[in-house]
Motif scaffolding. Structure first.
Motif, mmCIF file in Angstrom:
data_model
loop_
_atom_site.group_PDB
_atom_site.id
_atom_site.type_symbol
_atom_site.label_atom_id
_atom_site.label_comp_id
_atom_site.label_asym_id
_atom_site.label_seq_id
_atom_site.Cartn_x
_atom_site.Cartn_y
_atom_site.Cartn_z
ATOM 1 N N UNK A 1 -16.029 5.818 7.377
ATOM 2 C CA UNK A 1 -14.962 4.971 6.843
ATOM 3 C C UNK A 1 -15.390 3.509 6.781
ATOM 4 N N UNK A 2 -16.134 3.075 7.794
ATOM 5 C CA UNK A 2 -16.537 1.671 7.886
ATOM 6 C C UNK A 2 -17.515 1.295 6.768
ATOM 7 N N UNK A 3 -18.255 2.280 6.301
ATOM 8 C CA UNK A 3 -19.236 2.012 5.247
ATOM 9 C C UNK A 3 -18.571 1.602 3.933
ATOM 10 N N UNK A 4 -17.301 1.968 3.763
ATOM 11 C CA UNK A 4 -16.618 1.656 2.495
ATOM 12 C C UNK A 4 -15.447 0.688 2.688
ATOM 13 N N UNK A 5 -15.268 0.185 3.890
ATOM 14 C CA UNK A 5 -14.139 -0.718 4.168
ATOM 15 C C UNK A 5 -14.407 -2.113 3.604
ATOM 16 N N UNK A 6 -13.609 -2.583 2.627
ATOM 17 C CA UNK A 6 -13.831 -3.911 2.053
ATOM 18 C C UNK A 6 -13.647 -5.034 3.072
ATOM 19 N N UNK A 7 -12.828 -4.766 4.107
ATOM 20 C CA UNK A 7 -12.554 -5.794 5.118
ATOM 21 C C UNK A 7 -13.542 -5.735 6.287
ATOM 22 N N UNK A 8 -14.462 -4.767 6.230
ATOM 23 C CA UNK A 8 -15.482 -4.589 7.278
ATOM 24 C C UNK A 8 -14.854 -4.432 8.667
ATOM 25 N N UNK A 9 -13.771 -3.694 8.713
ATOM 26 C CA UNK A 9 -13.103 -3.432 9.988
ATOM 27 C C UNK A 9 -13.887 -2.386 10.773
ATOM 28 N N UNK A 10 -14.034 -2.607 12.048
ATOM 29 C CA UNK A 10 -14.694 -1.632 12.914
ATOM 30 C C UNK A 10 -13.656 -0.569 13.300
ATOM 31 N N UNK A 11 -13.440 0.328 12.378
ATOM 32 C CA UNK A 11 -12.346 1.294 12.504
ATOM 33 C C UNK A 11 -12.534 2.231 13.691
ATOM 34 N N UNK B 1 -6.029 -0.086 1.379
ATOM 35 C CA UNK B 1 -6.658 0.282 0.107
ATOM 36 C C UNK B 1 -6.980 1.775 0.044
ATOM 37 N N UNK B 2 -7.050 2.420 1.224
ATOM 38 C CA UNK B 2 -7.262 3.868 1.360
ATOM 39 C C UNK B 2 -8.687 4.337 1.001
ATOM 40 N N UNK B 3 -9.629 3.412 0.808
ATOM 41 C CA UNK B 3 -11.011 3.844 0.579
ATOM 42 C C UNK B 3 -11.501 4.679 1.765
ATOM 43 N N UNK B 4 -11.102 4.268 2.972
ATOM 44 C CA UNK B 4 -11.556 4.926 4.191
ATOM 45 C C UNK B 4 -11.121 6.391 4.253
ATOM 46 N N UNK B 5 -9.917 6.665 3.756
ATOM 47 C CA UNK B 5 -9.334 7.999 3.899
ATOM 48 C C UNK B 5 -10.194 9.070 3.226
ATOM 49 N N UNK B 6 -10.688 8.743 2.047
ATOM 50 C CA UNK B 6 -11.472 9.731 1.300
ATOM 51 C C UNK B 6 -12.841 9.980 1.945
ATOM 52 N N UNK B 7 -13.245 9.136 2.864
ATOM 53 C CA UNK B 7 -14.551 9.305 3.527
ATOM 54 C C UNK B 7 -14.416 9.797 4.966
ATOM 55 N N UNK B 8 -13.212 10.094 5.393
ATOM 56 C CA UNK B 8 -13.014 10.528 6.784
ATOM 57 C C UNK B 8 -13.107 12.044 6.880
ATOM 58 N N UNK B 9 -14.087 12.576 7.602
ATOM 59 C CA UNK B 9 -14.220 14.034 7.714
ATOM 60 C C UNK B 9 -13.052 14.677 8.460
ATOM 61 N N UNK C 1 -5.753 -6.500 12.866
ATOM 62 C CA UNK C 1 -6.876 -6.196 11.986
ATOM 63 C C UNK C 1 -6.427 -6.338 10.535
ATOM 64 N N UNK C 2 -7.286 -6.850 9.664
ATOM 65 C CA UNK C 2 -6.860 -7.198 8.296
ATOM 66 C C UNK C 2 -6.877 -6.030 7.312
ATOM 67 N N UNK C 3 -6.285 -4.907 7.704
ATOM 68 C CA UNK C 3 -6.244 -3.747 6.810
ATOM 69 C C UNK C 3 -5.310 -4.014 5.635
ATOM 70 N N UNK C 4 -5.773 -3.722 4.427
ATOM 71 C CA UNK C 4 -4.959 -3.916 3.232
ATOM 72 C C UNK C 4 -4.443 -2.594 2.669
#
Length: 378
Positions: free
Chosen positions: A354-364, A300-308, A295-298
């Motif tokens: 997390x997926x709503x803010x993922x720049x790579x649109x990964x299905x986390x 960026x940690x955007x997902x972390x701040x949105x994970x409950x 998966x093309x995760x970079x």
């Protein structure tokens, strides 16, 4: 055979690893001692003087077999390495018992090289816990001459290695790492080598062919390499890559038959480091191999701040990529063993924030579910 200098010693640049010795009927616990004897004989005759075994290899039989085989040669004609089995936490209070047994199994009075085995997320706290007495005991054996050179092997992250070095780095003479052109970026082998360079610790290499995965390539990839070095075999490219890293002193290969041994010895008849074009081509091939399964995760940690659940999603995805690429293996389970239950991939509730803010649109959420299923974490 080419040789490397280490503290006044001349070590064969290729060492024989005893984790994948020939076996009978595919049973890893039944080493084909006659075939292994032939291999050791050929290795000794053709200049290999470094032999690496461990407590757990071949279901505990490797040390015994290597001890039997090497006992036929003068003790000063070879260097023998083995390790304290800290990959099993139940061994942490048994360092003296295990060390004494290892000397008996290997039929030697001292080890030329001895390692803390597999420093990783799972055992770093135990290794650093001085109440187990591991460090103190091994240093005492070194002072007594029963260990000539002390080091460690690591499959853990750079951060874990840093913690180990902060505690014991001043006494570590070498470090054994999984390094190959696939893992140079994929597992940050490059960063780990740079860390060791900062500590002036030479590098020993394990898994140069990544368990055989780099012994053959797709036809299109092999063709690219043939245009650069028509006479070089695919496995030799992996060794030439390692010959291009100045910090590397020892390259261990777990050869399982005589033909593999002969082929590798031929490769090590000369040093032939890669030039810039060859290095770039090889690393591009490695990058393509990884991308096909990852998966093309970079990070960026955007997902972390949105994970409950406050999961470390980039770290989990990195382990997921490793596990998928390797099609199993021990690295991901080993790392996750240090995680609390509420931070495992199984803790994902599938909310998709997390997926709503993922720049790579990964299905986390799907990756976390698949990861938990693969590791039976449900």
């Amino acid at each position: 055979m080419i040789y490397r200098d280490f503290q006044g010693l001349k070590l064969s640049a290729l060492g024989m690893g005893a984790m994948r010795l020939p076996v009978i009927d595919g049973d890893d616990s039944r080493i084909d001692e006659a075939a292994a004897k032939e291999m050791v004989g050929w290795a000794m005759e053709h200049g290999i003087n470094y032999y690496d075994t461990a407590w757990g290899y071949h279901d505990g039989k490797s040390e015994t077999v290597m001890g039997n085989l090497l006992a036929e040669y003068p003790r000063e004609s070879f260097y023998l390495a083995t390790k304290f089995p800290g990959y099993d936490l139940s061994n942490m209070d048994k360092v003296e018992e295990i060390f004494e047994e290892q000397l008996k199994k290997c039929k030697v009075e001292y080890f030329d090289f001895y390692l803390f085995h597999n420093v990783c997320e799972m055992n770093i706290d135990a290794y650093l816990d001085r109440s187990h007495g591991i460090y103190e005991y091994l240093m005492k054996q070194k002072e007594a001459g029963r260990i000539r050179h002390l080091g460690f092997s690591a499959h853990g992250s750079r951060e874990v290695i840093e913690r180990f070095l902060e505690a014991y780095g001043k006494d570590m003479e070498f470090c054994q790492l999984q390094i190959n052109y696939l893992d140079w970026n994929f597992q940050d082998a490059k960063g780990k080598v740079e860390l060791l360079k900062q500590h002036n610790i030479p590098v020993w290499v394990m898994e140069p062919l990544r368990g055989g995965r780099l012994a053959s390539l797709a036809e299109t990839e092999e063709a690219k390499l043939k245009t650069l070095r028509p006479d070089e075999t695919v496995p030799a490219w992996a060794f030439r890559f390692l010959q291009s890293i100045p910090e590397v002193t020892m390259i261990l290969s777990g050869m399982s038959n005589l033909e593999q041994l002969k082929q590798n010895i031929r490769t090590f008849e000369k040093d032939s480091p890669l030039n810039d074009q060859e290095m770039e081509t090889l690393l591009t091939i490695a990058d393509g191999m990884v991308k096909k399964k990852s998966l093309p995760c970079t990070a960026c940690h955007y997902c972390v701040s949105h994970c409950p659940q406050e999961l470390n999603i980039p770290e989990l995805l990195s382990l997921y990529n490793e596990h998928c690429f390797t099609e199993g293996g021990f690295i991901a389970p080993m790392a996750l063993a240090a995680y609390p239950q509420e931070k495992l991939p199984s803790a994902c509730i599938g909310c998709r924030s997390c997926e709503a803010v993922c720049p790579q649109q990964i299905k986390i959420s799907e990756a976390m579910s698949d990861f938990a299923e693969k590791l039976n974490l449900g």
